[in-house]
Design a protein around this motif. Structure first.
Motif: not given
Length: 157
Positions: A12-13, A42-43, A72-75
């Motif tokens: 998240s950061m 979450m993604s 990155t997997e987090l969008r």
């Protein structure tokens, strides 16, 4: 300018840091002590941006582009843009691709669809908004802390 190795940051950061660096070249990131974002499965990460002017636009474009620039997997997902009036917020929503628009930053911080807050409003507003978002357990991206008084800045950190 402050710098930190972004490879060691929680996702998240990291996504906020990468987006902010892409937009501005410098960042200041504040994270609540108990980070509710990391406990979520979450993604994507819902982004709320307070301020739709120059820096609000820069961050909106950066978040919309980060997936094509960084692996990155987090969008990031542009959830809400907050501006000084409902009319200007709606203009920014349409222009930048946000799902929602508001003129009330308190409501935006309380929105459970938003997991991180970007403060791109006038500097005099940063302190109260950052403290409220941190109290709500949301990470905060806040620029230009060097332009506010040292006691106020230290109170935010």
């Amino acid at each position: 300018m402050f710098s930190k190795n972004i490879e060691n940051l929680p996702d998240s950061m990291s996504i906020l840091t990468k987006s902010a660096t892409f937009a501005t070249g410098c960042i200041i990131f504040l994270q609540p002590v108990a980070n509710s974002v990391e406990s979520r499965d979450m993604s994507d990460i819902g982004i709320g941006i307070i301020g739709g002017g120059y820096m609000g636009k820069a961050h909106s474009v950066a978040f919309a582009s980060v997936a094509s620039v960084f692996n990155t997997e987090l969008r990031p997902r542009l959830v809400t843009i907050c501006a000084s009036t409902p009319e200007s917020a709606e203009i920014y929503r349409k222009a930048y691709g946000f799902e929602k628009a508001t003129s009330n930053w308190h409501e935006m911080i309380a929105d459970t669809d938003i997991q991180a807050i970007v403060i791109a409003s006038p500097q005099a507003t940063h302190h109260d908004i950052a403290l409220a978002a941190l109290a709500a357990g949301k990470p905060v991206l806040c620029l230009s802390l060097i332009h506010i008084s040292e006691p106020t800045r230290l109170g935010m950190i």
